[in-house]
Motif scaffolding. Sequence first.
Motif, PDB file in Angstrom:
ATOM      1  N   THR A   3      -2.631  21.244  23.901  1.00 17.29           N
ATOM      2  CA  THR A   3      -3.418  22.020  24.867  1.00 17.29           C
ATOM      3  C   THR A   3      -2.788  22.768  26.169  1.00 17.29           C
ATOM      4  O   THR A   3      -2.664  21.846  27.056  1.00 17.29           O
ATOM      5  N   LEU A   4      -1.828  24.112  26.554  1.00 19.00           N
ATOM      6  CA  LEU A   4      -1.418  24.122  27.572  1.00 19.00           C
ATOM      7  C   LEU A   4      -2.972  25.352  28.768  1.00 19.00           C
ATOM      8  O   LEU A   4      -2.967  25.797  28.254  1.00 19.00           O
ATOM      9  N   VAL A   6      -2.960  28.091  31.016  1.00 17.95           N
ATOM     10  CA  VAL A   6      -2.521  28.939  32.148  1.00 17.95           C
ATOM     11  C   VAL A   6      -3.982  29.400  33.094  1.00 17.95           C
ATOM     12  O   VAL A   6      -5.002  29.243  32.371  1.00 17.95           O
ATOM     13  N   ARG A  14       0.159  37.543  33.392  1.00 16.71           N
ATOM     14  CA  ARG A  14      -0.318  36.702  31.997  1.00 16.71           C
ATOM     15  C   ARG A  14      -0.405  37.267  30.345  1.00 16.71           C
ATOM     16  O   ARG A  14      -0.233  36.709  29.985  1.00 16.71           O
ATOM     17  N   ALA A  18       1.668  35.745  27.765  1.00 19.69           N
ATOM     18  CA  ALA A  18       0.968  34.914  25.727  1.00 19.69           C
ATOM     19  C   ALA A  18       1.217  36.379  24.849  1.00 19.69           C
ATOM     20  O   ALA A  18       2.254  35.986  24.186  1.00 19.69           O
ATOM     21  N   GLY A  22       4.014  33.915  23.374  1.00 18.17           N
ATOM     22  CA  GLY A  22       2.462  33.097  22.784  1.00 18.17           C
ATOM     23  C   GLY A  22       2.780  32.109  21.530  1.00 18.17           C
ATOM     24  O   GLY A  22       2.486  31.112  21.018  1.00 18.17           O
ATOM     25  N   TRP A  25       5.097  28.689  21.713  1.00 19.40           N
ATOM     26  CA  TRP A  25       3.935  27.822  21.689  1.00 19.40           C
ATOM     27  C   TRP A  25       3.543  27.555  20.526  1.00 19.40           C
ATOM     28  O   TRP A  25       3.141  26.272  19.941  1.00 19.40           O
ATOM     29  N   ARG A  26       2.582  28.834  20.018  1.00 17.72           N
ATOM     30  CA  ARG A  26       2.125  28.503  18.647  1.00 17.72           C
ATOM     31  C   ARG A  26       2.518  27.793  17.477  1.00 17.72           C
ATOM     32  O   ARG A  26       2.134  26.822  16.506  1.00 17.72           O
ATOM     33  N   ARG A  31      -1.836  25.242  21.776  1.00 20.63           N
ATOM     34  CA  ARG A  31      -3.343  26.033  21.858  1.00 20.63           C
ATOM     35  C   ARG A  31      -2.755  26.559  23.950  1.00 20.63           C
ATOM     36  O   ARG A  31      -2.320  26.161  24.480  1.00 20.63           O
ATOM     37  N   LEU A  32      -3.323  27.618  24.022  1.00 28.33           N
ATOM     38  CA  LEU A  32      -2.541  28.395  24.863  1.00 28.33           C
ATOM     39  C   LEU A  32      -4.543  28.238  25.623  1.00 28.33           C
ATOM     40  O   LEU A  32      -5.001  29.715  25.372  1.00 28.33           O
ATOM     41  N   PHE A  47      -4.668  34.562  24.105  1.00 26.65           N
ATOM     42  CA  PHE A  47      -5.157  33.761  23.969  1.00 26.65           C
ATOM     43  C   PHE A  47      -6.282  33.048  22.825  1.00 26.65           C
ATOM     44  O   PHE A  47      -6.880  33.404  22.615  1.00 26.65           O
ATOM     45  N   ASP A  48      -6.256  31.267  23.215  1.00 25.18           N
ATOM     46  CA  ASP A  48      -6.343  30.439  22.013  1.00 25.18           C
ATOM     47  C   ASP A  48      -7.758  30.585  22.820  1.00 25.18           C
ATOM     48  O   ASP A  48      -9.114  30.577  21.748  1.00 25.18           O
TER      49      ASP A  48
END
Length: 77
Positions: A3-4, A6, A14, A18, A22, A25-26, A31-32, A47-48
């Motif tokens: 998990t990141l 933010v 932001r 994402a 996003g 990263w995924r 997970r964001l 975001f997740d």
Amino acid sequence: MPTLLVATMALGTRRAFARQHGAWWRERGVRLVLAEEDLGDEDRALFDDCFPLPPYDRPEQVLAALEDYAARHPIDA
């Protein structure tokens, strides 16, 4: 899944982060999660996970909210 977290990013920044990063990263299994004072529907879509923070002029409460979330959900970065 890593998990990141933010936090404290300006609204446009932001969401742009994402939108632009996003998927990258995924694809890597990250997970964001957004922690922010002013959350909106678009944030929840991008975001997740999202959770609210108290106003930033209350740093002790902000820290407590971050610690509470981290106690229930692992944060890697």
